[in-house]
Design a protein around this motif. Structure first.
Motif, short mmCIF file in Angstrom:
data_model
loop_
_atom_site.label_atom_id
_atom_site.label_comp_id
_atom_site.label_asym_id
_atom_site.label_seq_id
_atom_site.Cartn_x
_atom_site.Cartn_y
_atom_site.Cartn_z
N SER A 171 0.87 -1.17 0.00
CA SER A 171 0.00 0.00 0.00
C SER A 171 0.91 1.22 0.00
N ALA A 172 0.75 2.10 -1.01
CA ALA A 172 1.69 3.21 -1.16
C ALA A 172 0.97 4.54 -1.32
N TRP A 173 1.56 5.56 -0.73
CA TRP A 173 1.19 6.97 -0.93
C TRP A 173 2.39 7.63 -1.56
N VAL A 174 2.18 8.31 -2.69
CA VAL A 174 3.30 8.91 -3.43
C VAL A 174 3.00 10.37 -3.72
N GLU A 175 3.97 11.21 -3.38
CA GLU A 175 3.89 12.64 -3.71
C GLU A 175 4.80 12.93 -4.89
N PHE A 176 4.25 13.60 -5.90
CA PHE A 176 4.98 13.86 -7.13
C PHE A 176 5.37 15.34 -7.24
N GLU A 177 6.19 15.63 -8.24
CA GLU A 177 6.66 16.99 -8.46
C GLU A 177 5.55 17.89 -8.98
N ARG A 178 4.56 17.28 -9.63
CA ARG A 178 3.46 18.04 -10.21
C ARG A 178 2.14 17.33 -9.90
N PRO A 179 1.03 18.03 -10.07
CA PRO A 179 -0.26 17.36 -9.87
C PRO A 179 -0.44 16.22 -10.88
N ILE A 180 -1.00 15.12 -10.42
CA ILE A 180 -1.28 13.99 -11.29
C ILE A 180 -2.64 13.43 -10.91
N GLU A 181 -3.55 13.41 -11.86
CA GLU A 181 -4.89 12.91 -11.61
C GLU A 181 -4.91 11.39 -11.66
N ALA A 182 -5.84 10.80 -10.93
CA ALA A 182 -5.95 9.34 -10.89
C ALA A 182 -6.16 8.76 -12.28
N ASP A 183 -6.93 9.42 -13.12
CA ASP A 183 -7.17 8.92 -14.47
C ASP A 183 -5.88 8.89 -15.29
N GLU A 184 -5.06 9.92 -15.13
CA GLU A 184 -3.77 9.92 -15.83
C GLU A 184 -2.91 8.77 -15.33
N ALA A 185 -2.89 8.57 -14.01
CA ALA A 185 -2.10 7.48 -13.43
C ALA A 185 -2.58 6.13 -13.95
N ARG A 186 -3.89 5.94 -14.02
CA ARG A 186 -4.42 4.67 -14.53
C ARG A 186 -3.99 4.44 -15.97
N ALA A 187 -4.01 5.48 -16.78
CA ALA A 187 -3.60 5.35 -18.18
C ALA A 187 -2.12 4.96 -18.27
N LEU A 188 -1.29 5.56 -17.43
CA LEU A 188 0.13 5.23 -17.42
C LEU A 188 0.35 3.79 -16.98
N LEU A 189 -0.37 3.36 -15.96
CA LEU A 189 -0.22 2.00 -15.46
C LEU A 189 -0.73 0.98 -16.48
N LYS A 190 -1.82 1.30 -17.14
CA LYS A 190 -2.38 0.39 -18.13
C LYS A 190 -1.41 0.16 -19.28
N ALA A 191 -0.62 1.18 -19.62
CA ALA A 191 0.31 1.09 -20.75
C ALA A 191 1.67 0.54 -20.34
N ALA A 192 1.92 0.36 -19.04
CA ALA A 192 3.25 0.00 -18.56
C ALA A 192 3.53 -1.50 -18.75
N ASP A 193 4.76 -1.82 -19.15
CA ASP A 193 5.20 -3.21 -19.22
C ASP A 193 5.27 -3.79 -17.81
N GLY A 194 4.84 -5.02 -17.67
CA GLY A 194 4.96 -5.71 -16.39
C GLY A 194 3.89 -5.34 -15.38
N VAL A 195 2.86 -4.63 -15.81
CA VAL A 195 1.80 -4.19 -14.90
C VAL A 195 0.44 -4.54 -15.48
N THR A 196 -0.46 -5.04 -14.64
CA THR A 196 -1.86 -5.23 -15.01
C THR A 196 -2.70 -4.32 -14.12
N LEU A 197 -3.52 -3.48 -14.74
CA LEU A 197 -4.39 -2.58 -13.99
C LEU A 197 -5.70 -3.30 -13.67
N GLU A 198 -6.03 -3.35 -12.41
CA GLU A 198 -7.28 -3.97 -11.94
C GLU A 198 -7.90 -2.97 -10.98
N ASP A 199 -8.73 -2.07 -11.50
CA ASP A 199 -9.12 -0.92 -10.70
C ASP A 199 -10.55 -0.47 -10.99
#
Length: 341
Positions: free
Chosen positions: A249-277
């Motif tokens: 379980s992780a909480w991450v603070e980034f350098e810029r604002p990042i919306e959950a939808d953007e994060a989901r899109a990045l995770l969905k496209a990432a090698d080695g990751v399956t998005l189940e959300d």
């Protein structure tokens, strides 16, 4: 290509052999190597029972690449003897922090393996569970700070950890009232200082003077090395009564604002990751679901309402596969395919 697997009779070593079979890695030969305790044993590989070779300097004759899964002290003893003779992929933690030893996750930093000096380190399984979703998010928005807690299965402590769990469960299942009242009287287990059945133990690795465990230090230092970043990472590692599959379980603070939808899109496209959300339909990662799966499963992605630059997620990963054996085989495939041996 002749490959040897040191620690071939252990849980991760056997998983390495299964994955070599599954992925149909082209081999001219595979030599299982283990300690003298395994003399006379054999391991199944591609339809045959292959005799185990007892570790010695001659055991590596004719071998091109070695995958190691041994305790740190064994790696420290043997690596200097073979590093100049063969290419080594090491699953122990003994050399991960060395500057001249690349620490590699092929989906994240494959180029780090180029120019190795006979040794490539395989990362920590708990760190892997965090890294797989963190890496694509970090590339997009630069992670500045991570606070995380792990939920680590007993197989991370080896066969002894699994045996402790099953043996204690058998003893305590008839003792429901005693368990409810915390009146559990069990002898010390082989892997854990407290009972693991019906319990969680916030203790993985040895404690330092500041109260941080070696596992917590590894999560932070190894993630920073692989990401080549100075991200602040504060981890609490916890052992839980599951057999296979680690959760983070992780909480991450980034350098810029990042919306959950953007994060989901990045995770969905990432090698080695399956998005189940999709929590509304009860779709999210579980550690049981991750068992036997080659990718990290990520979900529960959500923004922190108090911090526009932060979000949380939950990741689950098979600690014996991607957390250990699979990543080692993927490193071997990378070295072979790129002709980096």
């Amino acid at each position: 290509m002749h490959i040897a697997v040191v620690g071939a009779t252990g849980a991760v070593g056997r998983e390495v052999l299964r994955i070599l079979e599954e992925r149909d890695v082209t081999l001219l030969g595979m030599r299982p190597i283990a300690s003298a305790r395994s003399e006379g044993k054999s391991v199944p590989f591609r339809g045959e029972d292959v005799p185990v070779t007892v570790i010695s300097e001659r055991a590596f004759d004719g071998v091109d690449l070695v995958i190691w899964d041994t305790p740190d002290e064994v790696a420290v003893e043997w690596m200097p003897k073979v590093r100049d003779r063969v290419v080594n992929i090491d699953n122990s933690s003994a050399f991960r922090s060395f500057e001249d030893v690349p620490l590699v996750v092929p989906e994240v930093n494959p180029d780090a393996a180029r120019g190795h000096k006979g040794l490539v380190a395989n990362p920590n399984c708990t760190m892997m569970t965090l890294l797989m979703p963190l890496a694509p998010l970090h590339r997009a928005a630069n992670a500045r700070r991570v606070i995380c807690s792990s939920y680590q299965s007993v197989s991370g402590a080896g066969v002894a950890g699994v045996d402790d769990l099953y043996e204690q469960l058998e003893k305590l299942l008839p003792e429901r009232e005693a368990v409810r009242r915390g009146l559990v009287d069990l002898p010390p287990g082989r892997a854990f200082v407290h009972p693991i059945a019906f319990n969680v133990i916030p203790h993985v690795g040895g404690f330092d003077d500041a109260g941080t465990t070696s596992e917590e230090r590894r999560v932070a230092s190894e993630a920073r090395k692989i990401l080549a970043s100075d991200t602040e990472i504060f981890a609490t590692t916890v052992r839980v009564p599951t057999v296979v599959g680690h959760g983070i379980s992780a909480w991450v603070e980034f350098e810029r604002p990042i919306e959950a939808d953007e994060a989901r899109a990045l995770l969905k496209a990432a090698d080695g990751v399956t998005l189940e959300d999709d929590p509304k339909t009860n779709r999210y990662p579980t550690t049981l679901q991750s068992s036997g799966i080659d990718k990290a499963i990520v979900g529960r992605v959500r923004n922190d309402p108090a911090n526009t630059n932060a979000l949380g997620f939950f990741s689950a990963c098979d600690n014996l596969r991607k957390g250990a054996a699979l990543n080692a085989v993927q490193i071997a495939e990378l070295l072979i395919d790129k002709n980096w041996l």
